[in-house]
Design an enzyme around this catalytic site. Structure first.
Site, PDB file in Angstrom:
ATOM      1  N   GLU A 179       0.830  -1.209   0.000  1.00 49.69           N
ATOM      2  CA  GLU A 179       0.000   0.000   0.000  1.00 49.69           C
ATOM      3  C   GLU A 179       0.859   1.252   0.000  1.00 49.69           C
ATOM      4  OE1 GLU A 179       0.642   1.824   2.896  1.00 49.69           O
ATOM      5  OE2 GLU A 179       1.789   0.022   3.448  1.00 49.69           O
ATOM      6  N   GLY A 321       6.235  -0.012   4.265  1.00 45.82           N
ATOM      7  CA  GLY A 321       5.040  -0.408   3.522  1.00 45.82           C
ATOM      8  C   GLY A 321       5.396  -0.746   2.093  1.00 45.82           C
ATOM      9  N   GLU A 322       4.501  -0.457   1.148  1.00 44.19           N
ATOM     10  CA  GLU A 322       4.680  -0.719  -0.292  1.00 44.19           C
ATOM     11  C   GLU A 322       4.650  -2.212  -0.628  1.00 44.19           C
ATOM     12  OE1 GLU A 322       8.376   0.904  -1.756  1.00 44.19           O
ATOM     13  OE2 GLU A 322       7.897   2.949  -1.168  1.00 44.19           O
ATOM     14  N   GLY A 323       4.581  -3.063   0.392  1.00 43.85           N
ATOM     15  CA  GLY A 323       4.720  -4.496   0.153  1.00 43.85           C
ATOM     16  C   GLY A 323       6.150  -4.978   0.344  1.00 43.85           C
TER      17      GLY A 323
END
Lengths: 355, 355
Positions: A179, A321-323
């Protein structure tokens, strides 16, 4: 679509765990010596109902959305960074691009509610796809009104469900959650407090790097948010609609879609885990399909992991985050499944077993 | 060769850590948000004296040796398993083969002191090389005599040094430590007690799966060993010679050779870390070149990691050795270096930095 998908989600059949464990015991290693790698492989077997588990195709779905609560000054970064980072993902310049590339992971970058146009879309990055499904120009400021309408939330959830269906079509067997959304640790903290009843002091962290003053302010904002909405942990959809984010709703949908298609899901950090916690609260059998990945620095993350009864695989003091946590965890999954599929048995290798 | 190699090992130049950190701060992520991945990348930069770190070629050196102390009944597996597992490595059937394959890691399988012939060598596994450098038919039973002669130990160390030199010639930039030797947790526990002065109750674990009775017996064996030899933590070479293993001596040599060639070393579990602890005690500047990998189930491992002041990257409840922890850790290194090299800066990506 929502109801139909939820109906399809069934708990895993535990006899597959036993079958997988029986296979593990034949492999040339002391029993349980691969530790949690064995737990992973066995659960993947049960999810896929197969003793030849296959997770060759992996994808991380990065959902991006803007947050109205940014107006309250809860992040040291300007709200425009959400759109700018979406462009960065598509151009291949973010951390997740590097991590996905080295682990051969596909990326879906989804604009589910980014405020304003995403600038400079070039899609320079291989294995990266842009899904423009803007439900709204970000959420409303949840300190004084609901973040989304019910219709907006359902639309975002259904986008997530479709993305999982598309992944199934492409042969994806492991979906990671990612995300982007400046302000979304504030939303995740409020969700954590709503689900666990813990006070904001125990669920609000520094996010991208709030200083002491901003942290105190962020705690105050979450307090006011919880007072304003009077939420009930037993109404998780209402929690999501009132204090969530469009990217969080979309990730909830990804979880539903993946579990309904028997695809294993790898969570990420605090925000992704907030989505997982909501999804499990809405649909408890989903739990069998979701794996934690890392433990992030955000203080609310460990509370959420306890709430969903999951133990993270590593703590590398990450908070991006970001995966990125999902991408790293996927390497462990690849190893776990490779060992399960490729190791010789004691008999095949003519290795003596325990006396 | 031994002396010359040690002379070449210099502490890293800390200014490279600062240069690397300055680069990290320009990348499109909040400062330090990649956590320990940044610590890894920065240290690799300092080891390689470069801001374009390269760890494309990775190799794990698995040293195998038999242990005379097996005569005392310290393992639930028969001593022949050491030779059988070497054959399993070469045939591609062990856990490390699967883990190395998926992470593109080369394997050196070294018979540095396996008792008896290694059966059925077929070398079916790609990326796997067999090095037959048998120094002796295993060690002597260290409960009543020195495990090795000084000459045997030095020979094993020098084999390790040459293996690191060969790795350098092949462009290897990250060396992992692996080992196989039924009985070698007993040796590693004795080494841990000798170095840290902790009693055997705190350093002896279940190894491949000792039951309560065998564990008590193993503790007793280590007690008798320590009483018999009267070791001094300040004489680490003597500790190695008297209660070590040929595979442990060889791994000590790999550490020396790697650090002398500025190759970063990734440790593995308890036995590999015993080798690292001895190597660092012999040559303190070596410390800058070695990274821990995981925390194993063996109780002595955490004591050794404290002793060498290293924090493991993950705890997956593994206890297999073979380099399996190193192989998993190498994925984290690959990700750390990829992010460092490939991420866009705030300026390049037109992403707004902190307000």
């Amino acid at each position: 679509m929502f109801e139909k998908t939820l109906e399809k989600i069934k708990p895993i059949d535990k006899t597959w765990l036993e079958k997988a464990e029986a296979h593990q015991l034949k492999l040339t290693k002391p029993p349980q010596s691969l530790g949690r790698l064995e737990e992973i492989a066995n659960r993947i077997c049960a999810i896929q109902e197969s003793l030849s588990p296959n997770i060759n195709t992996k994808r991380i779905v990065i959902c991006a959305g803007s947050h109205g609560v940014c107006d309250e000054g809860v992040s040291p970064y300007p709200a425009e960074v959400t759109a700018q980072m979406v462009a960065n993902f598509l151009n291949g310049g973010a951390a997740i691009n590097a991590l996905a590339r080295v682990s051969n992971i596909e990326l879906d970058v989804v604009d589910v509610g980014v405020k304003g146009a995403v600038p400079n879309i070039e899609i320079k990055s291989e294995n990266c796809r842009f899904i423009s499904s803007k439900v709204a120009e970000g959420t409303r400021n949840f300190v004084r009104e609901a973040a989304m309408t019910e219709a907006e939330m359902m639309k975002a959830i259904e986008i997530g469900i479709s993305l999982a269906m598309q992944a199934k079509q492409s042969g994806v067997a492991l979906i990671g959650l990612g995300e982007m959304g400046i302000g979304n640790t504030t939303s995740a903290s409020a969700i954590t407090s709503a689900l666990t009843n813990l006070p904001p002091e125990k669920t609000v962290g520094r996010g991208t790097g709030a200083d002491d003053a901003m942290l105190a302010h962020k705690i105050e904002i979450v307090k006011r948010t919880l007072e304003f909405h009077d939420l009930d942990a037993e109404k998780p959809l209402e929690v999501l609609q009132k204090i969530g984010g469009l990217e969080i709703a979309c990730l909830v949908g990804v979880c539903f879609g993946a579990a309904s298609e028997r695809i294993a899901v790898v969570s990420d950090g605090f925000i992704a885990t907030a989505a997982v916690a909501l999804a499990i609260t809405i649909c408890p059998p989903l739990k069998d399909y979701v794996f934690a990945s890392h433990l992030s620095v955000e203080i609310g993350h460990s509370k959420l992991l306890e709430y969903i009864e999951q133990k993270p695989f590593f703590d590398l003091e990450m908070r991006l985050g970001e995966g990125t946590g999902a991408a790293l965890a996927m390497n462990i999954f690849t190893a776990a499944v490779a060992a399960f599929n490729e190791m010789a048995t004691f008999e095949q290798a003519s290795v003596s077993n325990r006396r």
